[in-house]
Design a protein around this motif. Structure first.
Motif, short mmCIF file in Angstrom:
data_model
loop_
_atom_site.label_atom_id
_atom_site.label_comp_id
_atom_site.label_asym_id
_atom_site.label_seq_id
_atom_site.Cartn_x
_atom_site.Cartn_y
_atom_site.Cartn_z
N UNK A 175 -36.99 10.54 8.75
CA UNK A 175 -35.63 11.09 8.82
C UNK A 175 -34.62 10.10 9.39
N UNK A 176 -33.39 10.22 8.95
CA UNK A 176 -32.33 9.36 9.44
C UNK A 176 -32.09 9.54 10.94
N UNK A 177 -32.41 10.71 11.48
CA UNK A 177 -32.23 10.95 12.91
C UNK A 177 -33.20 10.15 13.76
N UNK A 178 -34.22 9.55 13.15
CA UNK A 178 -35.21 8.78 13.89
C UNK A 178 -34.98 7.28 13.74
N UNK A 179 -33.71 6.88 13.69
CA UNK A 179 -33.40 5.46 13.51
C UNK A 179 -33.90 4.64 14.68
N UNK A 180 -33.78 5.14 15.92
CA UNK A 180 -34.27 4.39 17.09
C UNK A 180 -35.77 4.16 17.00
N UNK A 181 -36.52 5.21 16.63
CA UNK A 181 -37.96 5.06 16.47
C UNK A 181 -38.26 4.05 15.38
N UNK A 182 -37.51 4.10 14.30
CA UNK A 182 -37.69 3.18 13.16
C UNK A 182 -37.55 1.74 13.63
N UNK A 194 -34.31 -6.21 1.40
CA UNK A 194 -34.28 -7.19 2.49
C UNK A 194 -33.59 -6.65 3.74
N UNK A 195 -33.05 -5.44 3.67
CA UNK A 195 -32.34 -4.88 4.82
C UNK A 195 -33.30 -4.15 5.76
N UNK A 196 -32.79 -3.87 6.97
CA UNK A 196 -33.60 -3.17 7.97
C UNK A 196 -33.26 -1.69 8.04
N UNK A 197 -32.54 -1.17 7.10
CA UNK A 197 -32.06 0.21 7.14
C UNK A 197 -33.12 1.19 6.65
N UNK A 198 -32.93 2.47 7.04
CA UNK A 198 -33.78 3.53 6.50
C UNK A 198 -33.43 3.86 5.06
N UNK A 199 -32.22 3.47 4.63
CA UNK A 199 -31.75 3.79 3.29
C UNK A 199 -32.35 2.81 2.27
N UNK A 200 -33.65 2.86 2.16
CA UNK A 200 -34.39 1.98 1.25
C UNK A 200 -35.22 2.86 0.32
N UNK A 201 -35.44 2.37 -0.90
CA UNK A 201 -36.19 3.17 -1.86
C UNK A 201 -37.63 3.43 -1.42
N UNK A 202 -38.17 2.59 -0.54
CA UNK A 202 -39.52 2.83 -0.03
C UNK A 202 -39.55 4.03 0.91
N UNK A 203 -38.38 4.44 1.42
CA UNK A 203 -38.31 5.54 2.39
C UNK A 203 -37.55 6.73 1.84
N UNK A 204 -37.50 6.89 0.53
CA UNK A 204 -36.73 7.99 -0.04
C UNK A 204 -37.32 8.40 -1.38
N UNK A 205 -37.06 9.65 -1.74
CA UNK A 205 -37.45 10.17 -3.04
C UNK A 205 -36.50 11.30 -3.41
#
Length: 464
Positions: A175-182, A194-205
């Motif tokens: 979840x986006x709310x867990x950015x600190x844990x990420x 190449x980015x460090x964001x949660x908004x990556x296709x590996x983390x979404x469906x």
């Protein structure tokens, strides 16, 4: 002639017994050792409810911090004399989770997701058998995070659970709310970009809107289960009783997707930790595994007091997220409390014009003035101690508004007091008012506190 159709028929799932299975910690008394409970969602061919044992072992191992060590096992007895086969189906009312060769008893548990460390390169073998979709078309899609929806439409095309192509939403696995844990767990190493964001296709469906809600509840988890050929398939597992969702989607295999397996395992852990509240709020000491920043809350053996245990529950996390500044009073309630009709005096007309300018009902302006105090006419010099007011209104039944005072019914004042207590449980506002009162009574005030004091008495400070 228009051909009409009859109303749609609601789903008619077969009726099964609602059974929950308890999972216990053998290091505590049976009166208070239930770690969590899971819905017996796996219905066999005879209509009997049960639960795939490996699924339960995975959940217990995450909470116990066992990860892929393989020390964890289930047993019907507290002494662990007979172990349960991980490939079997659980049908009894409760089970004990044991950690073989545990350093001490009771073994510590991880209290919540943010205290949990991700086991890089140590996933359980049956999770490692999950392989993401290797469709060359989908794997070649590389877009910026701002184009995540477009990338998922190109990659998935439809809801990965239902197959629907309408009412789709982007569902983040971690979840986006867990950015600190990420960030703390360096999860961006599993991103396809190449980015460090949660908004990556590996983390979404892509999920249909209603299934997205169920996924975030969390009412549904995505986990591996064995198929007829003994290969592991990614399926939906029902965590919370829901006849319709269970009938339509429980143990339903997902459509092919390139979601990262590591993200799926982290999401499963996030879902499991939401089940721990009762164990943490049981009013007894618990032995916990904590981050270095929180280890001060535990004694030498890792035991944490009941009050501090509750700090790690999801209930406490929700309370902390509800900042008093985000709570707004119900204007309609204020208006209903102001029962008496007011004559169209010049003061009322002036208050109405102020309300229109501020976009609020005119009677709310009167309530807002209740917290304001008219300071004496004096200039504020660098020597803040020169502020020696001579009058502080204490009658809260009268609101100061310009040169006139307006009566307010006790119902409105009572509502304000209740609302203040609800939105400020620690009494910070009252402390500020007491401090302001002390300054009014002749207390000293430094130049650094001048702006805070002026705001406390109702003045507005603007940067020039």
């Amino acid at each position: 002639m228009v051909q009409l159709r009859a109303p749609t028929r609601p789903p008619s799932p077969p009726q099964y017994r609602q059974v929950q299975i308890l999972f216990r910690h053998p290091g505590y008394d049976d009166d208070n050792n239930v770690l969590f409970k899971l819905q017996a969602s796996d219905i066999d061919d005879h209509g009997q409810p049960g639960l795939f044992a490996q699924f339960a072992i995975d959940a217990c191992a995450i909470i116990a911090g066992d990860y892929a060590c393989g020390r964890g096992r289930l047993s019907l007895s507290r002494d662990g004399s007979v172990s349960i086969d991980p490939t079997s189906t659980l049908r009894e009312r409760s089970y004990y989770f044991h950690l073989d060769a545990a350093d001490d008893d009771p073994y510590p548990i991880v209290p919540n997701f943010r205290q949990w460390k991700y086991p890089h390169d140590r996933l359980p073998p049956h999770w490692q058998q999950l392989s993401p979709d290797t469709n060359p078309t989908s794997s070649s899609v590389t877009l910026a995070p701002s184009n995540l929806t477009t990338a998922l439409l190109l990659r998935d095309g439809s809801c990965r659970l239902s197959g629907c192509r309408e009412q789709l939403q982007v569902a983040h696995v971690v979840p986006q709310s867990e950015l600190d844990w990420w960030k703390e767990n360096d999860m961006s190493r599993y991103n396809t970009g190449s980015t460090a964001t949660l908004d990556d296709t590996a983390n979404a469906l892509l999920l249909r809107a209603d299934l997205h809600i169920a996924f975030d509840k969390p009412r549904v988890a995505l986990v591996p289960k064995p198929a007829a050929d003994d290969s592991m398939r990614l399926v939906a597992h029902l965590l919370e009783y829901s006849p319709e969702i269970g009938h339509l989607y429980h143990n339903r295999e997902l459509h092919p997707t390139a979601v990262g397996v590591d993200m799926l395992y982290a999401r499963f852990a996030w879902s499991v930790f939401t089940l721990l509240d009762a164990f943490l709020e049981c009013k007894i000491d618990r032995r916990l595994t904590l981050r270095a920043s929180d280890v001060r809350l535990a004694d030498a053996r890792g035991f944490v007091t009941p009050a501090n245990c509750e700090l790690f529950s999801s209930t406490a996390a929700r309370r902390r997220s509800q900042s008093p500044k985000k709570r707004k009073p119900n204007h309609d309630t204020v208006l209903e409390a102001q029962q008496s009709a007011e004559p169209p005096t010049s003061t009322n007309l002036k208050r109405k014009s102020i309300a229109e300018a501020e976009g609020l009902p005119s009677k709310v302006i009167a309530v807002k003035r209740a917290r304001q105090v008219r300071p004496p006419s004096a200039s504020v010099s660098d020597n803040a101690s020169a502020l020696t007011p001579t009058h502080l209104p204490t009658d809260t039944s009268v609101l100061t508004l310009d040169s006139e005072s307006l009566p307010v019914q006790s119902l409105a004042q009572t509502w304000l007091e209740l609302e203040r207590r609800r939105s400020d449980p620690h009494g910070i506002w009252n402390k500020e008012q007491n401090w302001a009162q002390c300054v009014w009574d002749g207390g000293t005030l430094t130049s650094d506190d001048a702006a805070q004091w002026l705001e406390a008495v109702g003045m507005e400070i603007r940067d020039v």
